[in-house]
Design an enzyme around this catalytic site. Structure first.
Site, short mmCIF file in Angstrom:
data_model
loop_
_atom_site.label_atom_id
_atom_site.label_comp_id
_atom_site.label_asym_id
_atom_site.label_seq_id
_atom_site.Cartn_x
_atom_site.Cartn_y
_atom_site.Cartn_z
N SER A 13 0.83 -1.22 0.00
CA SER A 13 0.00 0.00 0.00
C SER A 13 0.86 1.26 0.00
O SER A 13 0.46 2.28 -0.58
CB SER A 13 -0.99 0.00 1.17
OG SER A 13 -0.32 0.16 2.39
N ARG A 65 21.78 -14.85 3.38
CA ARG A 65 21.51 -13.42 3.13
C ARG A 65 22.45 -12.83 2.09
O ARG A 65 22.05 -12.02 1.27
CB ARG A 65 21.71 -12.62 4.44
CG ARG A 65 20.56 -12.69 5.35
CD ARG A 65 20.67 -11.70 6.50
NE ARG A 65 19.82 -12.15 7.57
CZ ARG A 65 18.49 -12.14 7.54
NH1 ARG A 65 17.86 -11.67 6.50
NH2 ARG A 65 17.80 -12.60 8.56
N MET A 90 10.32 -6.79 3.93
CA MET A 90 10.54 -7.43 5.22
C MET A 90 11.80 -8.30 5.22
O MET A 90 11.73 -9.51 5.40
CB MET A 90 9.32 -8.27 5.59
CG MET A 90 8.01 -7.50 5.55
SD MET A 90 8.01 -6.07 6.65
CE MET A 90 7.75 -6.88 8.20
N ILE A 92 16.08 -8.34 6.54
CA ILE A 92 17.24 -7.71 7.15
C ILE A 92 18.34 -7.71 6.09
O ILE A 92 18.59 -8.75 5.46
CB ILE A 92 17.67 -8.48 8.42
CG1 ILE A 92 16.58 -8.29 9.48
CG2 ILE A 92 19.02 -7.99 8.92
CD1 ILE A 92 16.79 -9.11 10.73
N HIS A 109 9.17 3.18 8.55
CA HIS A 109 8.99 2.31 9.70
C HIS A 109 7.78 2.81 10.49
O HIS A 109 7.67 4.02 10.75
CB HIS A 109 10.25 2.31 10.56
CG HIS A 109 10.16 1.35 11.70
ND1 HIS A 109 10.24 -0.02 11.53
CD2 HIS A 109 9.95 1.55 13.02
CE1 HIS A 109 10.09 -0.62 12.70
NE2 HIS A 109 9.91 0.31 13.62
N GLU A 143 22.36 -0.77 10.59
CA GLU A 143 21.61 -1.10 11.81
C GLU A 143 20.12 -1.12 11.50
O GLU A 143 19.62 -0.20 10.83
CB GLU A 143 21.91 -0.03 12.87
CG GLU A 143 21.63 -0.49 14.28
CD GLU A 143 22.04 0.58 15.30
OE1 GLU A 143 21.32 0.73 16.28
OE2 GLU A 143 23.06 1.26 15.07
N ASP A 145 16.31 -0.58 11.24
CA ASP A 145 15.39 0.53 11.55
C ASP A 145 16.12 1.70 12.22
O ASP A 145 15.72 2.21 13.28
CB ASP A 145 14.22 0.04 12.43
CG ASP A 145 13.41 -1.02 11.71
OD1 ASP A 145 13.27 -0.92 10.47
OD2 ASP A 145 12.93 -1.95 12.38
N GLU A 174 1.40 7.13 7.01
CA GLU A 174 2.46 6.61 6.14
C GLU A 174 2.20 6.97 4.69
O GLU A 174 3.11 7.34 3.95
CB GLU A 174 2.57 5.08 6.27
CG GLU A 174 3.06 4.61 7.62
CD GLU A 174 3.24 3.09 7.65
OE1 GLU A 174 3.85 2.54 6.73
OE2 GLU A 174 2.74 2.46 8.60
#
Ligand code: GRF
Length: 213
Positions: A13, A65, A90, A92, A109, A143, A145, A174
């Protein structure tokens, strides 16, 4: 003209809010691609309906990753974007990936950072009993967020709020905050100094960001 690639993992969205604002406002930007790490992300259909290249890099196909981030970087860089916009992405990210896009990757965030990084921010806010909650757009650093803050907007936490009612109130913010921040980025109105972002106000008055002090 600047170009952006938007990364999503699901509903998308925020991505839709950015695409709609860009088209309605005739922004000087090309939305080069929408990339998802999930094949079933509902946001992909929206991209296709709006003639934006929709690409998938399924994270589950990669052993770790580092391998995934390298494949993702390869796909993003095919479009040579000026900015990479994380919109409900979503994952890392590895330090190597983040360094490659230093100063040109944004994230939203759903909390007033540095409060409540990570998942379940609305639950965290309710459990902490804060009276204000909100959303933050920031440049991405290694790091989670964390990173220079571009824009924030607060909403009240009401006595009978549930995670659902609070998240809906934040999501509305948002959808206004992120397009305004992306517009400022593509109009070269953001500068970072000593970890703080200065936002030069736009001359036109359609979407505005409060200038940081
Ligand atoms: C948003 O609340 C965003 O801030 C968070 O995840 C949610 C994604 O929603 N990171 P959507 O995919 O943009 O609808």
């Amino acid at each position: 003209m600047k170009s952006i690639v938007i990364l999503i993992s699901g509903r998308g969205s925020n991505m839709q809010a950015i695409v709609q604002a860009a088209r309605k406002g005739n922004w000087p930007v090309r939305i080069a691609a929408i990339i998802s790490n999930r094949l079933d992300a509902p946001g992909l259909a929206y991209a296709e309906q709006h003639q934006i290249p929709a690409v998938t890099v399924p994270s589950r196909n990669y052993p770790d990753r580092t391998a995934f981030d390298r494949a993702l970087k390869h796909e993003i860089d095919r479009f040579s974007p000026d900015f990479v916009v994380l919109a409900g992405f979503m994952r890392i990210l590895t330090a190597e990936f983040v360094a490659h896009y230093a100063g040109r990757m944004l994230n939203i965030h759903p909390s007033l950072l540095p409060s409540f990084p990570g998942l379940h921010t609305h639950r965290q806010a309710l459990e902490a009993g804060v009276k204000l909650h909100g959303a933050t757009v920031h440049f991405v650093t290694a790091e989670l967020d964390h990173g220079p803050i571009v824009a924030q907007e607060a909403v009240p936490v009401l006595p009978d709020d549930t995670e659902e009612t609070l998240s809906a109130r934040v999501l509305e913010v948002e959808h206004r905050l992120y397009p305004a921040a992306v517009l400022a980025a593509v109009e070269s109105r953001l500068s970072i100094s000593n970890g703080c972002v200065r936002v030069i106000p736009e001359s036109e008055n359609h979407l505005t960001l409060k200038e940081s002090a």
